[in-house]
Design a protein around this motif. Structure first.
Motif, PDB file in Angstrom:
ATOM      1  N   VAL A  81       0.977  -1.398   0.043  1.00  0.00           N
ATOM      2  CA  VAL A  81      -0.007   0.015   0.008  1.00  0.00           C
ATOM      3  C   VAL A  81       1.012   1.240   0.001  1.00  0.00           C
ATOM      4  N   ASP A  82       1.991   0.967  -0.604  1.00  0.00           N
ATOM      5  CA  ASP A  82       2.875   2.483  -0.712  1.00  0.00           C
ATOM      6  C   ASP A  82       2.221   3.332  -1.454  1.00  0.00           C
ATOM      7  N   GLY A  83       2.456   4.727  -0.662  1.00  0.00           N
ATOM      8  CA  GLY A  83       1.669   5.835  -1.405  1.00  0.00           C
ATOM      9  C   GLY A  83       0.390   6.131  -0.459  1.00  0.00           C
ATOM     10  N   LEU A  84      -0.080   5.276   0.005  1.00  0.00           N
ATOM     11  CA  LEU A  84      -1.402   5.439   0.761  1.00  0.00           C
ATOM     12  C   LEU A  84      -1.209   5.693   2.195  1.00  0.00           C
ATOM     13  N   ALA A  85      -1.880   6.740   2.685  1.00  0.00           N
ATOM     14  CA  ALA A  85      -1.673   7.177   4.200  1.00  0.00           C
ATOM     15  C   ALA A  85      -2.847   7.491   4.869  1.00  0.00           C
ATOM     16  N   LYS A  86      -2.918   7.676   6.170  1.00  0.00           N
ATOM     17  CA  LYS A  86      -4.103   8.361   6.964  1.00  0.00           C
ATOM     18  C   LYS A  86      -4.428   9.498   6.187  1.00  0.00           C
ATOM     19  N   GLY A  87      -5.818   9.654   5.853  1.00  0.00           N
ATOM     20  CA  GLY A  87      -6.276  10.724   5.431  1.00  0.00           C
ATOM     21  C   GLY A  87      -6.394  10.721   3.711  1.00  0.00           C
ATOM     22  N   SER A  88      -5.802   9.687   3.220  1.00  0.00           N
ATOM     23  CA  SER A  88      -5.886   9.738   1.603  1.00  0.00           C
ATOM     24  C   SER A  88      -7.278   9.428   1.206  1.00  0.00           C
ATOM     25  N   ALA A  89      -7.610  10.081  -0.104  1.00  0.00           N
ATOM     26  CA  ALA A  89      -8.928  10.140  -0.391  1.00  0.00           C
ATOM     27  C   ALA A  89      -9.349   8.663  -0.785  1.00  0.00           C
ATOM     28  N   VAL A  90     -10.588   8.725  -0.759  1.00  0.00           N
ATOM     29  CA  VAL A  90     -11.475   7.368  -1.254  1.00  0.00           C
ATOM     30  C   VAL A  90     -12.545   7.838  -2.127  1.00  0.00           C
ATOM     31  N   SER A  91     -12.321   7.189  -3.127  1.00  0.00           N
ATOM     32  CA  SER A  91     -13.347   7.662  -4.380  1.00  0.00           C
ATOM     33  C   SER A  91     -14.052   6.333  -4.807  1.00  0.00           C
ATOM     34  N   TYR A  92     -15.516   6.770  -5.296  1.00  0.00           N
ATOM     35  CA  TYR A  92     -16.434   5.734  -5.829  1.00  0.00           C
ATOM     36  C   TYR A  92     -16.522   5.996  -7.492  1.00  0.00           C
ATOM     37  N   SER A  93     -16.042   5.169  -8.250  1.00  0.00           N
ATOM     38  CA  SER A  93     -16.281   5.499  -9.737  1.00  0.00           C
ATOM     39  C   SER A  93     -15.635   7.007  -9.978  1.00  0.00           C
TER      40      SER A  93
END
Length: 320
Positions: A47-59
């Motif tokens: 999960v390199d590059g993913l951090a707490k607060g990273s955005a979550v998108s749906y489509s």
């Protein structure tokens, strides 16, 4: 004394304001949590590059953010990512999560794949250990995008390194000399073919003529075969029909002869068992009779007819 009282008053007011601010913050946080839903995602990849607060998108539509990232204690191969999404985000059966990496910015969690009319992803009371191991529903994952490429990058680099080593071993000085020799021979062969171009063209022309002649001959053979078929139909077939009739007649004659032999077989058996032995005895008697007649004829020749009536006379004796 008056100055000290002012300080106490100011401090009391500040404390009251801080308490009100804390209460408002907690209230707003509860309101925010009431409009969001949390899910766990277990990624079996980096999960390199993913951090707490990273955005979550749906489509591609912003839907929430990453709350926490940590290794799963039950299996360190998985990374547990807790996300929160808005209440109106359609997290239905069939929804999957992927990590969308980026070379210019942080990675994001992408959700998609919901099926219209499918039920929402919830905790299964009969199987809480898999559906809700940490009290919230689990969104399944799938590999895709740059994350899948980055995850497979080590294997690609290893295979590329192996291929480079094999190419290095293949292109040794000896093999390079052999390849150079093959290229030289190819060039000489090309030059020779270019020099023999007119002869090759003439050969091809002759071959074309020969093929045409072969086609004509084949056509003539076809015509001859047709003529032969007509001849067979007109001459040979009637003769064959007559021959078949003659064979049929001969077969009938043979059957008749076999029947006649079958009818004469009892008489032949009687002839062989009765007549032939009597004929043999008759022949024996005739032989005996012939022998006796021969003896009589010999006596007549030697002694005359008188020898048949009496014994032969003794010769006269004459004295010396």
């Amino acid at each position: 004394m008056e100055t000290r009282s002012n300080h106490v008053l100011v401090g009391s007011v500040v404390l009251i304001l801080l308490a009100v601010l804390a209460i408002c913050t907690v209230w707003l946080a509860r309101i925010g949590n009431a409009t969001e839903k949390e899910y766990d995602i277990f990624f079996k990849q980096s999960v390199d590059g993913l951090a707490k607060g990273s955005a979550v998108s749906y489509s591609g539509v912003p839907a929430g953010q990453v709350k926490s990232i940590q290794l799963w204690k039950n299996d360190p191969q998985f990374v547990r990512v807790r996300v929160s999404v808005t209440n109106d985000t359609p997290i239905l059966r069939g929804t999957t999560a992927t990590i969308q990496g980026s070379f210019t910015g942080p990675s994001t969690v992408s959700l998609d794949g919901a099926v219209k009319g499918a039920p929402p992803i919830t905790c299964d009371e009969n199987n809480l250990a898999q559906s809700c191991p940490y009290g919230v529903p689990v969104i399944p994952t799938k590999a895709g995008g740059i994350g899948a490429i980055l995850n497979s990058a080590p294997q690609l680099l290893e295979r590329l390194s192996t291929l480079t080593e094999r190419l290095t071993g293949l292109l040794t000085d000896r093999n390079q000399a052999s390849i150079a020799g093959i290229l030289d021979n190819t060039n000489r062969l090309t030059d020779a073919l270019a020099d023999r171009g007119p002869e090759i063209a003439a050969t091809l022309a002759q071959t074309r003529v020969a093929i045409q002649q072969a086609g004509d001959a084949a056509q003539q053979v076809g015509a001859l075969a047709a003529t032969t078929n007509d001849t067979l139909a007109q001459d040979v077939r009637p003769a064959m029909q007559n021959l078949n009739k003659a064979i049929t007649s001969a077969q009938a004659s043979a059957d008749t002869l076999n029947a006649a032999i079958g009818d004469a077989r009892p008489g032949l058996q009687t002839f062989s068992k009765t007549t032939i032995p009597e004929a043999n005895r008759l022949v024996h008697d005739l032989r005996v009779t012939a022998t006796a007649l021969s003896s009589v004829a010999e006596k007549v020749d030697q002694g005359g007819a008188g020898s048949l009536l009496g014994s032969s006379k003794l010769p006269d004796y004459k004295g010396k």
